[in-house]
Design a protein around this motif. Structure first.
Motif, mmCIF file in Angstrom:
data_model
loop_
_atom_site.group_PDB
_atom_site.id
_atom_site.type_symbol
_atom_site.label_atom_id
_atom_site.label_comp_id
_atom_site.label_asym_id
_atom_site.label_seq_id
_atom_site.Cartn_x
_atom_site.Cartn_y
_atom_site.Cartn_z
ATOM 1 N N ASN A 183 16.568 -43.352 -16.007
ATOM 2 C CA ASN A 183 17.994 -43.151 -16.279
ATOM 3 C C ASN A 183 18.894 -43.634 -15.145
ATOM 4 O O ASN A 183 19.925 -43.024 -14.846
ATOM 5 C CB ASN A 183 18.277 -41.672 -16.577
ATOM 6 N N GLN A 184 18.494 -44.712 -14.494
ATOM 7 C CA GLN A 184 19.309 -45.400 -13.490
ATOM 8 C C GLN A 184 19.560 -44.588 -12.224
ATOM 9 O O GLN A 184 20.456 -44.919 -11.452
ATOM 10 C CB GLN A 184 20.640 -45.849 -14.098
ATOM 11 N N TYR A 185 18.793 -43.559 -11.992
ATOM 12 C CA TYR A 185 18.923 -42.821 -10.739
ATOM 13 C C TYR A 185 18.222 -43.558 -9.601
ATOM 14 O O TYR A 185 17.208 -44.228 -9.807
ATOM 15 C CB TYR A 185 18.318 -41.418 -10.856
ATOM 16 N N GLU A 186 18.760 -43.423 -8.414
ATOM 17 C CA GLU A 186 18.057 -43.812 -7.199
ATOM 18 C C GLU A 186 17.227 -42.609 -6.769
ATOM 19 O O GLU A 186 17.749 -41.495 -6.659
ATOM 20 C CB GLU A 186 19.066 -44.180 -6.114
ATOM 21 N N VAL A 187 15.943 -42.807 -6.561
ATOM 22 C CA VAL A 187 15.034 -41.697 -6.256
ATOM 23 C C VAL A 187 14.898 -41.552 -4.737
ATOM 24 O O VAL A 187 14.636 -42.530 -4.031
ATOM 25 C CB VAL A 187 13.657 -41.927 -6.901
ATOM 26 N N VAL A 188 15.069 -40.325 -4.263
ATOM 27 C CA VAL A 188 14.960 -40.036 -2.835
ATOM 28 C C VAL A 188 13.867 -38.983 -2.637
ATOM 29 O O VAL A 188 14.114 -37.786 -2.790
ATOM 30 C CB VAL A 188 16.288 -39.523 -2.249
ATOM 31 N N PRO A 189 12.629 -39.396 -2.330
ATOM 32 C CA PRO A 189 11.561 -38.410 -2.117
ATOM 33 C C PRO A 189 11.690 -37.735 -0.748
ATOM 34 O O PRO A 189 12.014 -38.395 0.254
ATOM 35 C CB PRO A 189 10.274 -39.260 -2.177
ATOM 36 N N ILE A 190 11.418 -36.440 -0.719
ATOM 37 C CA ILE A 190 11.386 -35.680 0.535
ATOM 38 C C ILE A 190 10.151 -34.787 0.491
ATOM 39 O O ILE A 190 10.067 -33.867 -0.331
ATOM 40 C CB ILE A 190 12.646 -34.828 0.733
ATOM 41 N N ILE A 191 9.191 -35.068 1.365
ATOM 42 C CA ILE A 191 7.926 -34.338 1.380
ATOM 43 C C ILE A 191 8.011 -33.201 2.391
ATOM 44 O O ILE A 191 8.442 -33.400 3.531
ATOM 45 C CB ILE A 191 6.766 -35.286 1.730
ATOM 46 N N ILE A 192 7.596 -32.024 1.965
ATOM 47 C CA ILE A 192 7.563 -30.854 2.851
ATOM 48 C C ILE A 192 6.120 -30.396 2.977
ATOM 49 O O ILE A 192 5.536 -29.879 2.023
ATOM 50 C CB ILE A 192 8.440 -29.701 2.316
ATOM 51 N N ASP A 193 5.539 -30.617 4.142
ATOM 52 C CA ASP A 193 4.151 -30.223 4.386
ATOM 53 C C ASP A 193 3.944 -30.107 5.888
ATOM 54 O O ASP A 193 4.178 -31.083 6.608
ATOM 55 C CB ASP A 193 3.183 -31.247 3.791
ATOM 56 N N PRO A 194 3.512 -28.949 6.374
ATOM 57 C CA PRO A 194 3.309 -28.795 7.824
ATOM 58 C C PRO A 194 2.118 -29.577 8.354
ATOM 59 O O PRO A 194 2.008 -29.792 9.568
ATOM 60 C CB PRO A 194 3.089 -27.287 7.986
ATOM 61 N N ILE A 253 6.420 -30.480 -2.345
ATOM 62 C CA ILE A 253 5.953 -29.466 -1.404
ATOM 63 C C ILE A 253 4.426 -29.419 -1.429
ATOM 64 O O ILE A 253 3.813 -29.261 -2.488
ATOM 65 C CB ILE A 253 6.534 -28.081 -1.737
ATOM 66 N N GLY A 254 3.808 -29.561 -0.239
ATOM 67 C CA GLY A 254 2.355 -29.484 -0.119
ATOM 68 C C GLY A 254 1.654 -30.708 -0.673
ATOM 69 O O GLY A 254 2.269 -31.704 -1.081
ATOM 70 N N GLN A 272 12.684 -39.481 8.252
ATOM 71 C CA GLN A 272 11.651 -40.368 8.791
ATOM 72 C C GLN A 272 10.367 -40.222 7.985
ATOM 73 O O GLN A 272 9.858 -39.122 7.806
ATOM 74 C CB GLN A 272 11.393 -40.051 10.265
ATOM 75 N N ASN A 273 9.865 -41.345 7.485
ATOM 76 C CA ASN A 273 8.621 -41.358 6.707
ATOM 77 C C ASN A 273 8.660 -40.425 5.504
ATOM 78 O O ASN A 273 7.634 -39.868 5.099
ATOM 79 C CB ASN A 273 7.424 -41.005 7.592
ATOM 80 N N PHE A 274 9.844 -40.252 4.944
ATOM 81 C CA PHE A 274 10.016 -39.455 3.724
ATOM 82 C C PHE A 274 9.675 -37.974 3.936
ATOM 83 O O PHE A 274 9.519 -37.243 2.958
ATOM 84 C CB PHE A 274 9.161 -40.000 2.579
ATOM 85 N N ARG A 275 9.570 -37.513 5.163
ATOM 86 C CA ARG A 275 9.131 -36.149 5.420
ATOM 87 C C ARG A 275 10.258 -35.310 6.009
ATOM 88 O O ARG A 275 11.076 -35.801 6.780
ATOM 89 C CB ARG A 275 7.954 -36.121 6.399
ATOM 90 N N LEU A 276 10.282 -34.042 5.624
ATOM 91 C CA LEU A 276 11.168 -33.087 6.266
ATOM 92 C C LEU A 276 10.401 -32.462 7.424
ATOM 93 O O LEU A 276 9.368 -31.827 7.221
ATOM 94 C CB LEU A 276 11.623 -32.023 5.269
#
Length: 479
Positions: free
Chosen positions: A31-42, A9-10, A86-90
């Motif tokens: 630890n073998q996780y698949e990472v899913v980034p989600i960016i929240i920024d207006p 966030i931000g 799209q582009n890792f952004r919410l």
């Protein structure tokens, strides 16, 4: 494979995700996780956000060309990073070129509701342009960000969430976007719409979070709405709210606190392309909190009807107080996590920057057809660009306050293995192949004889450099 959804966030959230990507590129385990980034920024044009997105895309392109079976020795870029937005952004609607008063449709309110709004928000708040964020106003952010539970991107996240997945949330506590977004996001995850087939998974999802207390300042600017003198009061107010509404009601399973009283003032930029703060040591530590959470046993992250049964609270400290941190200043566990992968990857980068173009006459280079490989997008576009960001990241942390400078990046062919500060490298009297880059080339040739010639040239290239740098850091530093 289970997923770890990382909400940034931000601007701080984006910079921590950047540091996480850098650590994963070096082979730090999650630890073998698949990472899913989600960016929240207006702020669509935010420089920190756009830089992080480009880093993530380059990482993905590199990872996609590699395999990680038992036969493949390379650990660089091992963790998969994927995106569901799209582009890792919410996406946030109705914030671009919109004043806050227009967003809440102030002009259409009756007199009684206008009077209430005037009590809650100043005239300056109401006329605030939200295109570049909330400028340190969490009261505005809490209203605008509450929309994301109805957004298409949030529904994509919710629909893709599975029982074994986890969530981690990054936010700062002394600004506007992060302070407002963190509690709202937790509330909307725990209280997901029961019409969603995954609502129960979300209600009882393991959720970790880091809240960043002040760790930098901004220069004074009479024309800016951001004032560092308010950071502490905003932090106290947010902590008081979190005490009742986050930790007080066991909303998250693990909450990490991080801040520093040794700070540097950044240029006072309200947002857009010019907001591109230097990388900071504490953002690396924040990324390590994500890794710590990923490695936490599931039995310690149980929930019942959206409440954590045994919430965990953590702070972080360094072993010795230094204005410029090197490995020996870090705690033992942090050293174990960072020393080998950071040093190994940096050795890889130094060779690519300083010697790879002159290596075509080496036997290992001929076997890889290195001249052709260096012209392929894997190297010429993605790996080269990522490494530029990596070097920029290290240099920015080196000159920041508090600095992080464990590696000497100015080494050359006379002192290559003096790159680890505070550690004297082992130098044998009769080292085969000679010293410095001659020794490096000798080790490349030696490892080439045991490296599989199966798989793509990109795979063979990464396998060779991983095993070579691993052998070198073991030989020189006993990591």
């Amino acid at each position: 494979m289970a997923k770890l959804y990382v909400f940034g966030i931000g601007g701080t959230g984006s910079r921590v995700i950047k540091s996480l990507a850098m650590l994963l590129a070096t082979g730090v385990e999650i630890n073998q996780y698949e990472v899913v980034p989600i960016i929240i920024d207006p702020d669509e044009a935010n420089g920190d956000v756009t830089r992080t997105i480009d880093i993530l895309k380059n990482y993905q392109n590199i990872h996609s060309k590699l395999s990680f079976t038992d036969a493949d020795k390379n650990q660089f870029y091992k963790t998969k990073i994927s995106n569901i937005t799209q582009n890792f952004r919410l996406t946030l609607s109705d914030v671009k070129n919109d004043r806050f008063k227009d967003y809440i449709e102030y002009s259409g309110l009756d007199d009684n509701n206008k009077a209430l709004i005037n009590l809650l928000f100043s005239e300056e708040n109401l006329n605030s342009d939200m295109e570049v964020g909330f400028k340190g106003n969490p009261n505005i952010g809490s209203v605008v960000l509450n929309q994301f539970k109805q957004s298409e991107d949030f529904l994509k996240f919710a629909s893709s969430f599975n029982q074994d997945d986890r969530i981690f949330i990054i936010s700062s506590i002394f600004g506007g976007t992060g302070a407002a977004g963190f509690p709202l996001l937790v509330k909307n995850i725990r209280g997901a719409d029961h019409n969603l087939p995954t609502w129960k998974y979300l209600q009882d999802a393991p959720i970790g979070a880091i809240t960043m207390l002040p760790y930098f300042g901004v220069a004074s600017d009479a024309d800016s709405k951001i004032d560092k003198s308010t950071f502490i009061s905003k932090t106290k107010a947010a902590l008081s709210y979190y005490e009742e509404n986050i930790s007080g009601n066991n909303s998250v399973n693990a909450l990490y606190y991080l801040g520093d009283d040794l700070t540097k003032d950044y240029p006072n930029v309200e947002g857009s392309v010019n907001q591109k703060n230097d990388a900071h040591f504490l953002e690396v530590v924040a990324a390590l909190s994500i890794i710590d959470f990923a490695k936490t046993e599931s039995s310690n992250l149980n929930n019942y009807e959206g409440k954590a049964e045994n919430p965990i609270y953590k702070e972080y400290g360094i072993k010795s107080n230094s204005q410029s941190v090197i490995y020996e200043n870090l705690g033992d566990l942090t050293q174990i996590l960072l020393k080998k992968p950071l040093t190994q990857y940096t050795q890889f980068l130094l060779y690519l920057n300083n010697k790879i173009q002159d290596s075509s006459d080496q036997t290992w280079a001929k076997n890889l057809n290195i001249t052709t490989l260096l012209t392929q997008p894997f190297y010429s576009n993605y790996l080269k660009k990522f490494n530029q960001y990596y070097l920029e990241w290290l240099n920015e942390m080196n000159y920041n306050q508090r600095g992080f400078s464990p590696l000497n990046l100015d080494v050359n062919d006379t002192n290559l293995f003096d790159m680890v500060k505070g550690i004297t490298p082992y130098i044998g009297w009769l080292e085969s192949g000679g010293k410095n880059y001659n020794r490096y080339n000798y080790m490349l040739s030696k490892q080439d004889k045991t490296t599989s010639n199966n798989g793509s040239k990109e795979q063979q290239f990464m396998d060779l450099f991983y095993t070579t740098t691993e052998a070198l850091v073991t030989e020189k530093y006993n990591f």
